[in-house]
Design an enzyme around this catalytic site. Sequence first.
Site, PDB file in Angstrom:
ATOM      1  N   SER A  45     -57.349  -6.181  23.292  1.00  0.00           N
ATOM      2  CA  SER A  45     -58.179  -5.240  24.043  1.00  0.00           C
ATOM      3  C   SER A  45     -57.786  -3.784  23.821  1.00  0.00           C
ATOM      4  O   SER A  45     -58.602  -2.892  24.029  1.00  0.00           O
ATOM      5  CB  SER A  45     -58.100  -5.538  25.539  1.00  0.00           C
ATOM      6  N   ASP A 350     -57.683   0.294  34.580  1.00  0.00           N
ATOM      7  CA  ASP A 350     -58.064  -0.849  35.417  1.00  0.00           C
ATOM      8  C   ASP A 350     -56.894  -1.768  35.760  1.00  0.00           C
ATOM      9  O   ASP A 350     -57.114  -2.890  36.198  1.00  0.00           O
ATOM     10  CB  ASP A 350     -59.153  -1.661  34.693  1.00  0.00           C
ATOM     11  N   HIS A 353     -55.431  -1.703  31.206  1.00  0.00           N
ATOM     12  CA  HIS A 353     -55.784  -0.833  30.084  1.00  0.00           C
ATOM     13  C   HIS A 353     -55.675   0.639  30.456  1.00  0.00           C
ATOM     14  O   HIS A 353     -55.709   0.987  31.635  1.00  0.00           O
ATOM     15  CB  HIS A 353     -57.210  -1.159  29.618  1.00  0.00           C
TER      16      HIS A 353
END
Length: 387
Positions: A45, A350, A353
Amino acid sequence: MSERAAISIFFFMLVLVLSRAAILNPVVDEQKRCDFPAIINLGDSNSDTGGYAAGFYPPTSPYGDTYFHMPARRFSDGRLVIDFIAEAFGLPHINAYLDSVGTNFSHGINFATAASTIRLPNRIIPGGGFSPFYLDLQFLQFQQFKSRSQMIRERGGLSASSMPKVEHFSKALYTFDIGQNDLGEGFFENMTIQQVNASIPDMINKFSANVKNVYSSGARYFWVHNTGPIGCLPYVLSAFSSAEKDHVGCSKAHNEVAQYFNLKLKEAIVQLRNELPSAAFTYVDIYAVKYSLFAEPQKHGFELPLVACCGYGGRYNYSAEVLCGGTIRVNGTEIFVGSCDRPSVRVVWDGIHYTEAANKFIFNRISTGSFSDPHVPLKQACQRTSN
Ligand SMILES: *[C@@H]1O[C@H](CO)[C@@H](O)[C@H](O)[C@H]1NC(C)=O
Ligand SMILES: *[C@@H]1O[C@H](CO)[C@@H](O)[C@H](O)[C@H]1NC(C)=O
Ligand SMILES: *[C@@H]1O[C@H](CO)[C@@H](O)[C@H](O)[C@H]1NC(C)=O
Ligand SMILES: *[C@@H]1O[C@H](CO)[C@@H](O)[C@H](O)[C@H]1NC(C)=O
Ligand SMILES: *[C@@H]1O[C@H](CO)[C@@H](O)[C@H](O)[C@H]1NC(C)=O
């Protein structure tokens, strides 16, 4: 002393000085800039520009708000480090291989998916938390893409223009950012810190094997991010609330495991450089840059580094029960988990991240080369250096 003897001693000393300089500083031609025509990325990610969204569940608002003003299939409020890398070379943001809508791969392609690991994960989405597209599969997708894209080019027509030229595969910059989820899987699936730590050599061996495969397919320029300080992220801090903290408030043991991963990764890159002398490898110390955001936030214009900007509850504004973009019913009232007021001064978006602001800071630091081994700026990452 005769004049000739003096001259020869002078030249002897000069040679000595120059050869020492060459040993201490890798020979980098300051003038030579690399014009990478494409960027090819493998990872998780930290560098996913749409793979997870295409395969599984797209992130919803407020993801993407800051830069794209809508969810942009990235796990941030805006751009990722990989986006800034593409921009630095004047290239478009790279599209995800898995994305079947509106993609153009003429200047790069992204095989990263959020929740990807190096090693085959035990429990995959939707039954578990990890992406099935672990590194071996990302390599297979790359191999398939390499041959099929050329088939499409040979056919010509409109779709040919969205495929890279064959020479781009040897001239591209190959970027890697993966490993965080191998550590995370261990921590969250009831392995002890020592067990996770002990499995790192195997993770690194599998990483190296994939790099060699990519090399065998023609890649020559490698830019490898190490793993960040996972022990500073709210998803780890809230799950292991009793973990011993360092002076910054990060979990000591979780970060030590990340550091051991990075030590082994760095050794592996040295080894790869020896085995594959016609390739250029840059090892990038992302850990140090990210850690500086937690350690000295004010100095860099940030605040509340350990607190998620978009999350819910507790010390770290993070709950695994309701994530950024979700809603929760509290005392009969629906609460939407949205963005904090000023994501531009926040480090963590979040809970897992980073914000666009943090990503931009990280990019600015790493692109100079001062966090790289060797100390080669991004724009010169095509230059080979010996160990
Ligand atoms: C893909 O992008 C390239 C470079 O920007 C462009 O020349 C080409 O026309 C695009 N292809 C399609 C199908 O849009
Ligand atoms: C780990 O342990 C927790 C608590 O004992 C349990 O709820 C969870 O299912 C376990 N996870 C795995 C993958 O075994
Ligand atoms: C991880 O393993 C290495 C090598 O055995 C050791 O030096 C290091 O202290 C270990 N770290 C942790 C956190 O267990
Ligand atoms: C929900 O209501 C109870 C009882 O009125 C109160 O004690 C609690 O603080 C409330 N929770 C939240 C999150 O507002
Ligand atoms: C925590 O997340 C909420 C969204 O649920 C946000 O409104 C709030 O500003 C965040 N708190 C901090 C301190 O950033």
